[in-house]
Design an enzyme around this catalytic site. Sequence first.
Site, mmCIF file in Angstrom:
data_model
loop_
_atom_site.group_PDB
_atom_site.id
_atom_site.type_symbol
_atom_site.label_atom_id
_atom_site.label_comp_id
_atom_site.label_asym_id
_atom_site.label_seq_id
_atom_site.Cartn_x
_atom_site.Cartn_y
_atom_site.Cartn_z
ATOM 1 N N CYS A 33 0.828 -1.209 0.000
ATOM 2 C CA CYS A 33 0.000 0.000 0.000
ATOM 3 C C CYS A 33 0.863 1.260 0.000
ATOM 4 O O CYS A 33 1.656 1.492 0.909
ATOM 5 C CB CYS A 33 -0.933 -0.003 1.207
ATOM 6 S SG CYS A 33 -1.785 1.557 1.497
ATOM 7 N N GLY A 34 0.712 2.104 -1.029
ATOM 8 C CA GLY A 34 1.501 3.328 -1.126
ATOM 9 C C GLY A 34 1.257 4.273 0.021
ATOM 10 O O GLY A 34 2.178 4.936 0.506
ATOM 11 N N HIS A 35 0.011 4.350 0.501
ATOM 12 C CA HIS A 35 -0.311 5.244 1.605
ATOM 13 C C HIS A 35 0.319 4.750 2.911
ATOM 14 O O HIS A 35 0.724 5.543 3.753
ATOM 15 C CB HIS A 35 -1.825 5.375 1.753
ATOM 16 C CG HIS A 35 -2.479 5.871 0.505
ATOM 17 N ND1 HIS A 35 -2.236 7.118 -0.013
ATOM 18 C CD2 HIS A 35 -3.339 5.274 -0.353
ATOM 19 C CE1 HIS A 35 -2.933 7.269 -1.125
ATOM 20 N NE2 HIS A 35 -3.599 6.165 -1.353
ATOM 21 N N CYS A 36 0.394 3.424 3.056
ATOM 22 C CA CYS A 36 1.052 2.860 4.236
ATOM 23 C C CYS A 36 2.547 3.190 4.207
ATOM 24 O O CYS A 36 3.135 3.538 5.227
ATOM 25 C CB CYS A 36 0.861 1.342 4.282
ATOM 26 S SG CYS A 36 -0.869 0.800 4.335
#
Length: 468
Positions: A33-36
């Site tokens: 996950c890029g946001h993670c």
Amino acid sequence: YARIRRFHFQIKIDTYNFNNNNLFHPITDAPWCGHCKALAPEYAKAAKALAEKNSNIKLGKVDATEEQELAEKHGVRGYPTLKFFRSGTPIEYTGGREKDTIISWLEKKTGPAAKELETVADAEEFLKENNVAVVGFFKDRESAECKAFLTTANAVDDYPFAVTSSEDVYAKYEAKCGSVVLFKHFDDGKAVFDGEYTEEALKKFVAAQALPLIVDFSHETAQKIFGGEIKNHLLFFISKEAGHMEYIEAAKEVAKKFREKILFVTIDADQEDHQRILEFFGMKKDEVPSMRIIHLEEDMAKYKPETNDLAAEKVEDFVSKFFEGKIKQHLLSQELPEDWDKNPVTVLVADKFDEVAMDSTKDVLVEFYAPWCGHCKQLVPIYDKLGEKYADDDTVVIAKMDATANELEHTKINSFPTIYLYRKGDNQKVEYRGERTLEGFVNFLEGKTEEPEVEETEEEHKPEKDEL
């Protein structure tokens, strides 16, 4: 800013079993996950800072791709998902995603809304360790002004608040009793509140002054931009590689004039992640540099200037005319294909829509679709057959329009596919909510049946809300 793929912070986890005396703030994530990944370094910094303070607050994380049963048990639907557990009781996390905002939110949940600054040393340490901090200078804690300040401190989680009655602190920061000052490590260094002492006014002041004059759009700033009190945004689409930041520096004086009324935001068109935003505004990269205004209400109205010139005087003229109501909402429209009416299903664009759909001599059935929508793709063969059935009927038009690239002032589309009949005679718009079968459409057009409800879930009918 893309309506369908709007950037947001999903926070959904249920409960956890910890000892009653523990304070825990778990994060459930996915390695891909890029946001993670964007959150991870800030989360780690927050954990380190809390440990250095000998705080009782502990931060942890769970890899939800490995702990699938645990994630399912707690209803995890998006990544990253955060929840704060205080004495075993879960509290929804509503703070930001930077170190300071994470710590500020957590400390407010475990202590007073506004920290007491008794000495100059206390004040210096407080302001040094916080990139943004709000201080109330009040001796009379029962005054209406102080009560409004403390109410605001309790309501605003992203930034730390403090209060002081120390004459030494007043002198150090040249503050008057009864004043509120927002201190920051950027722009002018501080801002003094000069409005009416109400929670609404104070929150608006903090929301506007806590951000830089011109905010760079990123994973870290998105929540503050979207979640703030200011719903008008002036967006500068620029290329940092091409040296467009010179326009931004010149626009800072203009930004000062409109502060608390509109946010000035830069979007770097060089970043792949930002291409969907350009698409949402109907822009191509060769139009950069350029600017747009967006008003964040349900319809997310967009406004386009007459020129792409980003000189300071052009920026000020554009914003002034927007607030004076002299700029018409900008609606997207594709170019009309040469073969738009050569096939059984007529292809419409916004600029051609009214001419075709509002023809009072014809029943015009229009499917508003999105190219990425699975249900729209499933409908194609059925809708093509419907077009073939009425191809020789001069009183019926079967049409479709890409609603992600075309916008109408009189018809707003919030789910896909949406199908409307524009009736001949009175041009009344009637939504089709029957079965998406050839028979269902034919019976509807010929008035043989009423409109049975489609049995589908909200998630099936509405567009995906995955993140940008």
